[in-house]
Design a protein around this motif. Structure first.
Motif, short mmCIF file in Angstrom:
data_model
loop_
_atom_site.label_atom_id
_atom_site.label_comp_id
_atom_site.label_asym_id
_atom_site.label_seq_id
_atom_site.Cartn_x
_atom_site.Cartn_y
_atom_site.Cartn_z
N LYS B 171 0.84 -1.20 0.00
CA LYS B 171 0.00 0.00 0.00
C LYS B 171 0.88 1.25 0.00
N ASP B 172 0.25 2.39 -0.13
CA ASP B 172 1.00 3.64 -0.25
C ASP B 172 1.85 3.91 1.00
N PRO B 173 3.18 3.85 0.87
CA PRO B 173 4.01 4.04 2.06
C PRO B 173 3.88 5.45 2.63
N ARG B 174 3.49 6.39 1.78
CA ARG B 174 3.40 7.79 2.26
C ARG B 174 2.25 7.98 3.24
N LYS B 175 1.36 6.97 3.29
CA LYS B 175 0.23 7.09 4.22
C LYS B 175 0.58 6.55 5.60
N ALA B 176 1.77 5.99 5.76
CA ALA B 176 2.15 5.45 7.07
C ALA B 176 2.29 6.59 8.07
N ALA B 177 1.87 6.29 9.32
CA ALA B 177 1.83 7.34 10.34
C ALA B 177 3.20 8.01 10.53
N ASN B 178 4.28 7.20 10.50
CA ASN B 178 5.59 7.78 10.79
C ASN B 178 6.11 8.69 9.67
N LEU B 179 5.49 8.61 8.49
CA LEU B 179 5.98 9.45 7.40
C LEU B 179 5.09 10.67 7.16
N ALA B 180 4.08 10.83 8.04
CA ALA B 180 3.11 11.90 7.81
C ALA B 180 3.77 13.29 7.79
N GLY B 181 4.48 13.60 8.84
CA GLY B 181 5.05 14.95 8.89
C GLY B 181 6.49 15.00 8.42
N LEU B 182 6.76 14.27 7.35
CA LEU B 182 8.15 14.10 6.92
C LEU B 182 8.73 15.40 6.36
N PRO B 184 10.44 17.53 3.86
CA PRO B 184 10.52 17.34 2.40
C PRO B 184 11.96 17.15 1.90
N LYS B 185 12.92 17.61 2.69
CA LYS B 185 14.32 17.44 2.26
C LYS B 185 14.86 16.05 2.63
N ALA B 186 14.05 15.28 3.36
CA ALA B 186 14.50 13.96 3.80
C ALA B 186 14.63 13.02 2.60
N PHE B 187 15.10 11.82 2.89
CA PHE B 187 15.25 10.79 1.86
C PHE B 187 13.92 10.59 1.14
N PRO B 188 13.90 10.57 -0.20
CA PRO B 188 12.61 10.48 -0.91
C PRO B 188 11.84 9.21 -0.54
N THR B 189 10.51 9.36 -0.39
CA THR B 189 9.69 8.19 -0.12
C THR B 189 9.43 7.45 -1.43
N ARG B 190 9.02 6.20 -1.33
CA ARG B 190 8.70 5.41 -2.52
C ARG B 190 7.20 5.49 -2.78
N MET B 191 6.78 4.98 -3.94
CA MET B 191 5.34 4.92 -4.22
C MET B 191 4.88 3.47 -4.00
N ARG B 192 3.56 3.29 -3.86
CA ARG B 192 3.09 1.91 -3.72
C ARG B 192 3.35 1.17 -5.03
N GLY B 193 3.55 -0.15 -4.91
CA GLY B 193 3.73 -0.94 -6.13
C GLY B 193 5.16 -1.19 -6.55
N VAL B 194 6.15 -0.71 -5.77
CA VAL B 194 7.54 -1.02 -6.12
C VAL B 194 8.22 -1.76 -4.96
N VAL B 195 9.34 -2.39 -5.29
CA VAL B 195 10.09 -3.15 -4.30
C VAL B 195 11.22 -2.27 -3.75
N GLU B 196 11.51 -2.42 -2.46
CA GLU B 196 12.64 -1.68 -1.89
C GLU B 196 13.42 -2.56 -0.93
N LYS B 197 14.61 -2.10 -0.61
CA LYS B 197 15.49 -2.85 0.31
C LYS B 197 16.67 -1.98 0.68
N CYS B 198 17.51 -2.48 1.56
CA CYS B 198 18.76 -1.80 1.95
C CYS B 198 19.63 -1.61 0.72
N THR B 199 20.20 -0.42 0.58
CA THR B 199 21.10 -0.16 -0.56
C THR B 199 22.51 0.15 -0.08
N PHE B 200 22.86 -0.35 1.10
CA PHE B 200 24.17 -0.07 1.70
C PHE B 200 24.36 1.45 1.82
#
Ligand code: SF4
Ligand code: SF4
Ligand code: SF4
Lengths: 389, 284
Positions: B171-182, B184-200
């Motif tokens: 589901k849309d990660p941007r709707k998660a409670a911890n990302l609500a007041g993010l 804007p200069k922080a690490f970009p959020t992802r959109m729903r429907g893609v895969v993510e993981k640690c990138t070192f």
């Protein structure tokens, strides 16, 4: 030629209308899935492929099975399959379309589907599967279109069509082989890591596909004067029998290897399917039903007396299709994920919207096949009941 | 024992050719198991997790996970395991190494939390299967990268990863409670429907910083560096300690190492001389 699909009887239209309703419900569900994400399915971080991909796998087999009528007809000049080939090719077209739709609804980012072609990746089996399926669809559309058009003009099919038809034979085998390679090449998933997966896929496909074709032929014979011919049905029944026997043999070989070697990471997946592990036994009743149906089907089909009897044959074919659908459309894919790569037992069952979307794809397949058969039947001027009503 | 050893030597002398042959065979058998050093030339970045040091500080796990997930705007859906997204997390030691068996391990090691993250495998199966090259191994340092703008969300990479390192955005990660007041200069959020993981922490590497999880460790509980550099910290650690990797038998060449025990503590159990004796006996 398309106009032929658009004139029909009352029954015909209510059938079409019914299909359209099912499709509409599924499309609505899909829009919902498209807006909120695949979270509305039963899939999870651990079970990332489920009902959609399993249906895809089953239907690739149905698509590939057209080769079982095309090959005897064109390579061995088995004339009795003359009328059956067009049914087979139409079944293949409709099955490939359903396959593509199942992949489409499973994608997280369907609007990026073209990336597969924009960044072609030969080391990915999914790339090859896309190429194989797309090519197979084009081949079958060309073949059935030109055969029918020629028939309409009462001419023999064009000469250049023969090599295209011959090409479709190995191509059909390739679509299911590559689909098996999607699974069989993964170190992470011991349940699929078996060389017999592709042969087994082919055997089950060559049983389920022709069984469906027999059922369709019976049905078409009921509603029209189009008769695929007794000899064609008898021969197809034999093909189903052999393929189903080989399939069951392959399954037993897999079970032997897992059970006798007693390697836990191979065995646990079979335990999940047939006995359940750590209380997770969702698929157990299904798998035993599938096994039972397979045995019953073999008894009915191997005995020439029951195989020759239409009602028994019908029953046998239904048993074959149901047994293999459970095996491939439920068990095969899900068992690869339980237990997960960390050895944890996880649960998956499809949700209502997931099932409704799947149902609507099957309805689209039926719609395609109805339209195509109607064209073929009317071209041949043999539609009996449907037009007199 | 000396008798049998002499006998063995005599036999060896008589059948030198045969022995040479079998030696060649055994050398080949070892190689084919795929335990070669990294194939990546240039840099080969790797991470070492020192389980002994972690054993002293259970609170550190949460801090490390928090450091990563905060730095990378990883959504937190609470207890919703079905939609979970995680880059680094803990599992009991026996689960992390579930293909090994630990029936009689020391009580204090049982169920010990162990950090799990993408192994940045030197021979990664996830990148092999991706139909769009949206995930790939970076040639210059071996980091397994993700392009969230190209990923079609087919999840084939998740199926192919033997370590459960990848998460799909159900589901849309941007709707998660911890990302609500993010920010804007922080690490970009992802959109729903893609895969993510640690990138070192490739974004930190580009700035010459070490990964956020490593930076969150006060006493070198995690170390990061270049395996191809003999003077690096990770090489030193791997030379001096006994380290294991998850499921090495699959040939993926994971580049996250776990220091489990000090070899010296093993020596205390089996004195050097005895080890030698056993070896001698083995030849006879
Ligand atoms: S741990 Fe998994 S995701 Fe990471 S590189 Fe290895 S296979 Fe790929
Ligand atoms: S989900 Fe994305 S990264 Fe993974 S295989 Fe598919 S396209 Fe590649
Ligand atoms: S290396 Fe960076 S991205 Fe990976 S787990 Fe550590 S902090 Fe997270």
């Amino acid at each position: 030629m398309l106009e032929k699909a658009l004139s029909g009887s009352k029954y015909y239209w209510s059938w079409i209308f019914g299909l359209l309703v099912v499709i509409a419900v599924g499309v609505a569900c899909w829009f919902w899935q498209y807006t909120v994400g695949l979270t509305i399915t039963g899939l999870s971080r651990d079970v990332v492929w489920g009902f959609y991909i399993a249906q895809f796998t089953f239907l690739v087999g149905v698509a590939a099975s057209a080769v079982m009528v095309v090959l005897p007809y064109y390579l061995h000049n088995f004339k009795a399959f003359g009328k059956m080939t067009i049914l087979g090719e139409f079944l293949a077209i409709s099955a490939v379309i359903m396959c593509m739709l199942f992949i489409f609804v499973d994608m997280g980012m369907p609007n990026r589907i073209l990336n597969v072609f924009l960044y072609p990746t030969p080391h990915s089996m999914m790339f090859w599967d896309t190429v194989a399926l797309g090519g197979y669809l084009v081949l079958n559309i060309i073949i059935s279109h030109f055969t029918l058009a020629a028939e309409r003009r009462e001419e023999p099919p064009p000469r250049w069509l023969k090599p295209v038809i011959l090409l479709s034979i190995p191509w059909a085998v390739s679509i299911h082989t590559v689909t098996a390679f999607l699974y069989a090449g993964l170190a992470a998933r011991p349940f699929w890591l078996t060389a017999i997966l592709a042969p087994r896929f082919l055997a089950s496909a060559f049983a389920a596909g022709p069984a469906l074709l027999i059922l369709l032929a019976f049905f078409v014979r009921r509603i029209s004067s189009f008769d695929a011919g007794q000899q064609a049905i008898d021969t197809l029944a034999k093909i189903v029998t052999y393929a189903m026997t080989i399939n069951v043999f392959f399954v037993l070989m897999e079970v032997f290897t897992a059970v006798y070697s007693d390697i836990p990471e191979h065995l646990t997946h079979f335990q999940f399917l047939f006995t359940g592990i750590e209380g997770e036994s969702t698929l157990v009743p299904w798998m035993w039903t599938s096994s039972l149906l397979a045995i019953v089907a073999l008894v009915v089909l191997i005995n020439p007396k029951t195989r020759g009897n239409h009602s028994w044959l019908l029953f046998g074919c239904v048993a074959v299709v149901a047994s293999l659908w459970i095996d491939k459309g439920l068990g095969m894919v899900i068992a690869g994920f339980v237990p997960n790569t960390l050895g944890q037992v996880v649960h998956y069952s499809p949700t209502a919207p997931e099932l409704l979307i799947s149902l609507s794809i099957y309805a689209i397949g039926l719609l395609v096949i109805t339209g195509l058969y109607k064209i073929a039947l009317e071209v041949r001027g043999q539609l009996r009941k449907a037009t007199t009503n | 024992m000396t008798e049998s050893r002499r006998g063995f030597l005599k036999l060896a002398g008589l059948s030198a050719v045969a022995v040479a042959g079998s030696a060649a065979v055994s050398a080949k058998a070892t190689r084919s198991e795929g335990h070669e050093p990294p194939a990546t030339t240039g840099k080969r970045l790797a991470l070492v997790v020192d389980l002994r040091k972690f054993a002293k500080d259970d609170a550190l796990f949460a801090a490390v996970v928090e450091a990563c997930h905060k730095a990378h705007s990883v959504p937190d859906f609470g207890d919703d395991a079905k939609n979970e997204v995680k880059w680094i997390w803990t599992e009991p030691f026996e689960t992390a190494f579930h293909s090994e068996e630990f029936h009689y391990i020391r009580e204090d090691l049982k169920g010990k939390p162990t950090l799990l993250l993408c192994n940045h495998c030197d021979n990664p199966p996830c990148t092999r299967v991706c139909p769009t090259q949206a995930t790939w191994k970076r040639a210059e340092d071996g980091v397994v990268m993700m392009d969230w703008h190209r990923c079609i969300g087919c999840r084939y990479c998740v199926v192919a990863c033997p370590y459960g390192s990848r998460s799909f955005n159900w589901k849309d990660p941007r709707k998660a409670a911890n990302l609500a007041g993010l920010d804007p200069k922080a690490f970009p959020t992802r959109m729903r429907g893609v895969v993510e993981k640690c990138t070192f922490c490739d974004e930190r590497l580009a700035r010459g910083e070490e990964p956020a999880c490593v930076a969150a460790c006060p006493n070198g509980e995690m170390a990061f560096g270049d395996l191809n550099d003999p003077a690096s910290e990770v090489r030193r650690l791997l030379t001096e300690h006994l380290a294991i990797r998850r499921r090495p038998g699959l040939g993926t060449q994971p580049e996250v190492y776990y220091i489990v025990e000090d070899p010296r503590s093993l020596m205390e159990v089996a004195p050097a001389a005895e080890v030698f004796e056993v070896e001698e006996g083995g030849h006879a």
